[in-house]
Design a protein around this motif. Structure first.
Motif, PDB file in Angstrom:
ATOM      1  N   ASP A 322      71.497-143.425  48.537  1.00  0.00           N
ATOM      2  CA  ASP A 322      70.735-142.412  47.822  1.00  0.00           C
ATOM      3  C   ASP A 322      69.498-142.140  48.052  1.00  0.00           C
ATOM      4  O   ASP A 322      68.870-140.780  48.343  1.00  0.00           O
ATOM      5  CB  ASP A 322      70.651-142.870  46.106  1.00  0.00           C
ATOM      6  CG  ASP A 322      70.253-141.595  45.417  1.00  0.00           C
ATOM      7  OD1 ASP A 322      69.191-141.868  44.981  1.00  0.00           O
ATOM      8  OD2 ASP A 322      70.973-140.665  45.113  1.00  0.00           O
ATOM      9  N   VAL A 325      69.650-140.184  51.428  1.00  0.00           N
ATOM     10  CA  VAL A 325      70.239-138.796  51.033  1.00  0.00           C
ATOM     11  C   VAL A 325      69.007-137.782  50.608  1.00  0.00           C
ATOM     12  O   VAL A 325      68.883-136.712  50.723  1.00  0.00           O
ATOM     13  CB  VAL A 325      71.262-138.797  50.246  1.00  0.00           C
ATOM     14  CG1 VAL A 325      71.650-137.305  49.674  1.00  0.00           C
ATOM     15  CG2 VAL A 325      72.384-139.416  50.783  1.00  0.00           C
ATOM     16  N   LYS A 326      68.264-138.438  49.515  1.00  0.00           N
ATOM     17  CA  LYS A 326      67.299-137.532  48.982  1.00  0.00           C
ATOM     18  C   LYS A 326      65.839-137.461  49.736  1.00  0.00           C
ATOM     19  O   LYS A 326      64.730-137.017  49.285  1.00  0.00           O
ATOM     20  CB  LYS A 326      66.807-138.169  47.570  1.00  0.00           C
ATOM     21  CG  LYS A 326      67.927-138.036  46.598  1.00  0.00           C
ATOM     22  CD  LYS A 326      67.413-138.665  45.219  1.00  0.00           C
ATOM     23  CE  LYS A 326      68.505-138.471  44.275  1.00  0.00           C
ATOM     24  NZ  LYS A 326      68.076-139.155  42.894  1.00  0.00           N
ATOM     25  N   ASP A 327      65.887-138.183  51.091  1.00  0.00           N
ATOM     26  CA  ASP A 327      64.637-138.214  51.966  1.00  0.00           C
ATOM     27  C   ASP A 327      63.632-138.868  51.491  1.00  0.00           C
ATOM     28  O   ASP A 327      62.490-138.376  51.273  1.00  0.00           O
ATOM     29  CB  ASP A 327      64.591-136.605  52.351  1.00  0.00           C
ATOM     30  CG  ASP A 327      63.225-136.570  53.340  1.00  0.00           C
ATOM     31  OD1 ASP A 327      62.555-135.560  53.503  1.00  0.00           O
ATOM     32  OD2 ASP A 327      63.342-137.476  54.093  1.00  0.00           O
ATOM     33  N   GLY A 464      80.040-136.296  50.024  1.00  0.00           N
ATOM     34  CA  GLY A 464      78.974-136.198  49.189  1.00  0.00           C
ATOM     35  C   GLY A 464      77.640-136.190  49.973  1.00  0.00           C
ATOM     36  O   GLY A 464      76.775-135.351  49.474  1.00  0.00           O
ATOM     37  N   VAL A 465      77.274-137.236  50.750  1.00  0.00           N
ATOM     38  CA  VAL A 465      76.193-137.292  51.475  1.00  0.00           C
ATOM     39  C   VAL A 465      75.897-135.979  52.209  1.00  0.00           C
ATOM     40  O   VAL A 465      74.679-135.337  52.123  1.00  0.00           O
ATOM     41  CB  VAL A 465      76.241-138.331  52.461  1.00  0.00           C
ATOM     42  CG1 VAL A 465      74.931-138.338  53.391  1.00  0.00           C
ATOM     43  CG2 VAL A 465      76.325-139.754  51.643  1.00  0.00           C
ATOM     44  N   THR A 467      77.151-132.820  51.495  1.00  0.00           N
ATOM     45  CA  THR A 467      76.679-132.013  50.489  1.00  0.00           C
ATOM     46  C   THR A 467      75.475-131.996  50.153  1.00  0.00           C
ATOM     47  O   THR A 467      74.512-130.803  50.021  1.00  0.00           O
ATOM     48  CB  THR A 467      77.882-131.926  49.321  1.00  0.00           C
ATOM     49  OG1 THR A 467      79.092-132.002  49.653  1.00  0.00           O
ATOM     50  CG2 THR A 467      77.206-130.877  48.280  1.00  0.00           C
ATOM     51  N   LYS A 468      74.849-133.196  49.836  1.00  0.00           N
ATOM     52  CA  LYS A 468      73.427-133.126  49.285  1.00  0.00           C
ATOM     53  C   LYS A 468      72.516-133.061  50.604  1.00  0.00           C
ATOM     54  O   LYS A 468      71.458-132.468  50.071  1.00  0.00           O
ATOM     55  CB  LYS A 468      73.203-134.637  48.893  1.00  0.00           C
ATOM     56  CG  LYS A 468      73.857-135.078  47.609  1.00  0.00           C
ATOM     57  CD  LYS A 468      73.588-136.778  47.134  1.00  0.00           C
ATOM     58  CE  LYS A 468      74.313-136.817  45.854  1.00  0.00           C
ATOM     59  NZ  LYS A 468      74.019-138.126  45.426  1.00  0.00           N
ATOM     60  N   LEU A 469      72.803-133.348  51.556  1.00  0.00           N
ATOM     61  CA  LEU A 469      71.711-132.952  52.872  1.00  0.00           C
ATOM     62  C   LEU A 469      71.784-131.534  52.876  1.00  0.00           C
ATOM     63  O   LEU A 469      70.783-130.862  53.285  1.00  0.00           O
ATOM     64  CB  LEU A 469      72.090-133.747  54.175  1.00  0.00           C
ATOM     65  CG  LEU A 469      72.046-135.065  54.106  1.00  0.00           C
ATOM     66  CD1 LEU A 469      72.685-135.708  55.631  1.00  0.00           C
ATOM     67  CD2 LEU A 469      70.578-135.511  54.198  1.00  0.00           C
ATOM     68  N   ARG A 470      72.873-130.911  52.797  1.00  0.00           N
ATOM     69  CA  ARG A 470      72.834-129.553  53.088  1.00  0.00           C
ATOM     70  C   ARG A 470      72.410-128.739  51.806  1.00  0.00           C
ATOM     71  O   ARG A 470      71.427-127.791  52.113  1.00  0.00           O
ATOM     72  CB  ARG A 470      74.269-128.673  53.155  1.00  0.00           C
ATOM     73  CG  ARG A 470      74.887-129.336  54.685  1.00  0.00           C
ATOM     74  CD  ARG A 470      76.465-128.883  54.474  1.00  0.00           C
ATOM     75  NE  ARG A 470      77.208-129.034  55.666  1.00  0.00           N
ATOM     76  CZ  ARG A 470      78.367-128.873  55.918  1.00  0.00           C
ATOM     77  NH1 ARG A 470      79.211-128.630  54.983  1.00  0.00           N
ATOM     78  NH2 ARG A 470      78.859-129.244  57.205  1.00  0.00           N
ATOM     79  N   GLY A 471      72.408-129.281  50.523  1.00  0.00           N
ATOM     80  CA  GLY A 471      71.665-128.646  49.539  1.00  0.00           C
ATOM     81  C   GLY A 471      70.099-128.963  49.756  1.00  0.00           C
ATOM     82  O   GLY A 471      69.336-128.109  49.419  1.00  0.00           O
ATOM     83  N   ARG A 472      69.702-129.958  50.186  1.00  0.00           N
ATOM     84  CA  ARG A 472      68.268-130.426  50.450  1.00  0.00           C
ATOM     85  C   ARG A 472      67.633-129.259  51.295  1.00  0.00           C
ATOM     86  O   ARG A 472      66.584-128.666  50.991  1.00  0.00           O
ATOM     87  CB  ARG A 472      67.919-131.914  51.073  1.00  0.00           C
ATOM     88  CG  ARG A 472      66.720-132.015  51.095  1.00  0.00           C
ATOM     89  CD  ARG A 472      66.010-132.275  50.019  1.00  0.00           C
ATOM     90  NE  ARG A 472      64.545-132.831  50.015  1.00  0.00           N
ATOM     91  CZ  ARG A 472      63.774-133.101  49.182  1.00  0.00           C
ATOM     92  NH1 ARG A 472      63.929-132.822  47.977  1.00  0.00           N
ATOM     93  NH2 ARG A 472      62.614-133.745  49.356  1.00  0.00           N
TER      94      ARG A 472
END
Length: 782
Positions: A322, A325-327, A464-465, A467-472
């Motif tokens: 997490d 993923v959230k940098d 999921g990872v 998707t979160k990276l692209r969303g970030r």
């Protein structure tokens, strides 16, 4: 004569030891000069007549200097605010909180101030005109403060030129905003550059995991994973298949054991053949089951502690994933490292738990195998015992009977064996049929294997990872600001009025400092000379004779009636203390001395003589022993006459030299004209003879002497009398002088009865001792 000698002998024994004890217990010089706050009031009381005008003059000069050097300063201010606007995603772009606290260090940093110092257009500012001191003044005149809230910041710059103050303030803020925008752009660009390869890596990871899931699904199910049955139903069928497989295996083992026991027929010819005809499996021939590694691994995975350790590992793995993923890795580097360390520790603990679980599982499986072996061995032993019992019975029968019975038994045994075997074979067929049906059904509806489940779970995590990276990335690109994290609310403008029209604070501080300078000098002087200010400070020294009385100040001229009455009352109290004391109640001759002139000894001597005469009704002789500066004849308005010098030089008798014009209570012996050295006239032996002669005529003799430190003949007078009083003037006498006087008197053999503390104001005396006055007739009062 005898009485006088007794007094002379008693003064050494009584007064001497206490003084020696006081000297032995006296504090050191440093302790004696310890600071007493009372000295401040004494300094003001003594110095104000000259210190106030001098201090006022110095205060005026200081104020003039401050005003001459005063140059008005102007402060320009710039108002900034944290930019909290966002399009869709709140919190994606950095928002500076508490600007005054977080941004102050950046404003003072060289990366912001160096461009301002390098700008040649700012050299016109008075504070930056000198290159050598420009940086120091820039930092000194720059101030950062809160704008009323945590999200606002006020940048101020002070200069003697209003235009320059605003210009420099705007330049500083512009430099700061450039650096802030540069930091934000660098951070965003670095974040995007870091996310791009991560997105590519996770896209490849998702593709690989999709392929792996497809391959496992094809291998395990034979069709697409989307056609699989419900997971719970699949697990139920798996459990059913496992139970049937276990029952089939147990039944096959039982059938093989039955065939092994009853396979050979019973022999019919002899006892030996009979015994050999029923072979049985000996307990030693039964083999233990082999523990399989797969059973051990299944048992380890089912252990409760192992499952708990796996849950901890999975939790730390999720946290780390997490963060990545959230940098948040670079922002929370320490927390990220701690989580990685915790993950390593959790993995080590999982391995330890697996090792411990392996031991427990192996022990449990070994116990099950041993129990199975024990049961099969017990069955074999019972079978063998039964055969031996049958053989023994058959041996007792006759050969024919044994043969017939053996044939019947064999037939019955074979029949029963065939029946039991058919039943077991039928049961085995039924179980095998059920097992095949469940297996076909499971294969038909596609139950998922554990490997396929794990592959699907990994695919979900990777998706999921990604998707979160692209969303970030999308959020960053959407929320990228054009005006930075800090925005301008109000730029600096030239101030209209200076910070202060007049330097009131500096004026007050400079004037106050200059005004107290004379008092400070007076305080230093008073602290150095150590004057005696009151009876308490006198007694605290431990080096001086105790105070036997305080005498109020003698009013000048006619004076007020109240002040004179207080003065006379203080003299009467001194006389009472002196003649009621155990050590001095038999005193007849008294010498009144002082360290220096002007300490009130002459007044005390004359007034003490009058008080003694009035209280006793006896004639008292007052002798002026100060041959250098006599004043007793002036106090009473008498002629000088031959005086004491005539008596001591044998030019006149005592009766001729004494002035008896004041009446029968007091006679005065003036000093007389000085024709020789006082030291030659007043010797210890000669003066002792004079005192002896005077006491034969008078009941009491009071002698006024010259200052001890200035005239050594006073020591001869003090050594010849019964008691000596040391006069100390309030705020005049120096402690060091009084100490030296006391030591000289004691060294000369004088009996120091105590100290008279004179110069106390009538108000203070009344405050300390009360003002209990009494009424007198008008004739006596005058």
């Amino acid at each position: 004569m005898t009485q006088h000698l007794n007094h002379q002998g008693s003064r050494t024994s009584i007064v001497g030891p206490p003084r020696a004890k006081a000297a032995a217990n006296s504090p050191s010089n440093d302790a004696a000069k310890a600071f007493d706050p009372w000295i401040i009031w004494v300094t003001f009381r003594r110095c104000w007549p000259w210190a106030v005008p001098v201090g006022a003059a110095l205060a005026g000069i200081a104020a003039f200097v401050v005003m001459q050097g005063f140059v008005p300063e102007y402060r320009a201010s710039y108002l900034l605010e944290s930019n909290e606007d966002y399009v869709v995603f709140k919190g994606v772009m950095p928002q500076v909180e508490n600007l005054a606290r977080t941004e102050k260090s950046l404003f003072q940093n060289s990366i912001v101030l160096d461009p301002v110092l390098a700008d040649p257009t700012l050299r016109s500012a008075p504070s930056l005109s000198d290159p050598n001191s420009a940086e120091g003044k820039l930092r000194k005149n720059l101030s950062i403060s809160s704008g009323g809230t945590d999200s606002r910041l006020v940048v101020s710059y002070t200069d003697t030129d209003r235009e320059a103050a605003a210009m420099v303030c705007n330049a500083i803020v512009d430099s700061y905003l450039r650096q802030r925008d540069s930091f934000d752009d660098t951070r965003v660009n670095n974040l995007e550059r870091w996310l791009e390869p991560e997105i590519q890596r996770w896209e490849q990871e998702v593709d690989e995991r999709q392929k792996r899931v497809a391959a496992l699904s094809q291998k395990t199910l034979g069709y697409a994973p989307g056609q699989s049955v419900d997971r719970n139903d699949s697990e139920a069928h798996m459990s059913r298949v496992a139970a049937l497989r276990s029952q089939i295996g147990d039944l096959k083992i039982e059938l093989a054991l039955f065939d092994a026991i009853v396979e050979a027929p019973l022999p019919l010819d002899s006892d030996e053949s009979l015994a050999a005809a029923t072979p049985a499996i000996a307990p030693t021939e039964i083999q233990k089951q082999v523990i399989r590694e797969r059973d051990i691994e299944n048992g380890i995975d089912a252990d409760a502690k192992v499952r708990a350790a796996k849950a901890v590992v999975n939790r730390y793995t999720s946290i780390i994933l997490d963060i990545e993923v959230k940098d948040m890795v670079r922002i929370s580097r320490d927390y990220y490292n701690d989580m990685k360390k915790n993950l390593e520790d959790a993995r080590d603990k999982l391995q330890d738990e697996r090792d411990l679980a392996r031991t427990r599982v192996e022990e449990e499986l070994q116990r099950v195998v041993d129990e199975d072996y024990r049961q099969r061995k017990a069955v074999a032993e019972r079978t063998l015992a039964w055969q031996e019992e049958q053989q023994k019975k058959q041996q007792d029968l006759s050969k024919q009977e044994r043969k017939r019975a053996q044939e019947r038994s064999q037939k019955a045994f074979a029949k029963e064996r065939e029946k039991s075997r058919k039943a077991m074979v039928a049961k085995l067929d039924v179980l095998q049929t059920q097992y095949n049906e469940e297996r076909e059904r499971l294969e038909q509806y596609g139950g998922m294997t554990a490997e396929l489940r794990f592959a699907n779970d990994e695919l979900v995590v990777a998706s999921g990872v990604l998707t979160k990276l692209r969303g970030r990335v999308a959020a960053i690109r959407t929320e990228r600001r054009q005006d930075g994290a800090v925005r301008t609310l109000a730029a600096a403008t030239p101030p209209k009025a200076p910070v202060e029209s007049k330097p009131y604070k500096k004026l007050v501080m400079a004037s106050a400092g200059a005004f107290v300078i004379p008092f400070l000098l007076g305080l230093l002087w008073e602290f150095k000379v150590q004057r005696l200010t009151d009876a308490e400070s006198h007694d605290k020294t431990g080096l001086l004779a105790p105070v036997v009385g305080e005498v109020s100040r003698l009013p000048a001229g006619s004076g007020s009636r109240k002040a004179r009455r207080v003065f006379e009352e203080s003299i009467d109290s001194l006389r009472a203390n002196l003649f009621l004391s155990v050590d001095t109640r038999h005193t007849r001759s008294i010498a009144v001395v002082s360290s220096m002139s002007g300490e009130g000894k002459s007044s005390v001597a004359s007034q003490l003589a009058l008080s003694m005469a009035k209280s006793t009704g006896e004639t008292v002789l007052l002798v002026d022993g100060d041959l250098r500066r006599p004043d007793q004849h002036e106090i009473f308005g008498l002629e000088m006459g031959p005086g004491l010098t005539g008596v001591l030089s044998d030019k006149s008798t005592l009766d001729d030299a004494v002035d008896k014009s004041l009446g029968s209570l007091i006679h005065v012996l003036p000093a007389g004209p000085l024709s020789a050295s006082p030291h030659r006239l007043i010797s210890p032996k000669k003066f002792e003879t004079f005192v002896k002669e005077a006491l034969e005529v008078y009941q009491y003799v009071v002698i006024d002497t010259a200052p001890v430190l200035a005239a050594g003949e006073s020591l001869a007078i003090a050594s010849a009398v019964d008691s000596t009083l040391i006069c100390v003037m309030r705020d005049v006498s120096l402690k060091e002088n009084v100490v030296r006087t006391t030591r000289r008197l004691e060294a000369a053999g004088a009996c120091v009865a105590g100290t008279v503390f004179s110069g106390v104001s009538a108000r203070q005396y009344g405050y300390r001792y009360g003002n209990y006055h009494y009424a007198l007739p008008d004739t006596m009062a005058t």
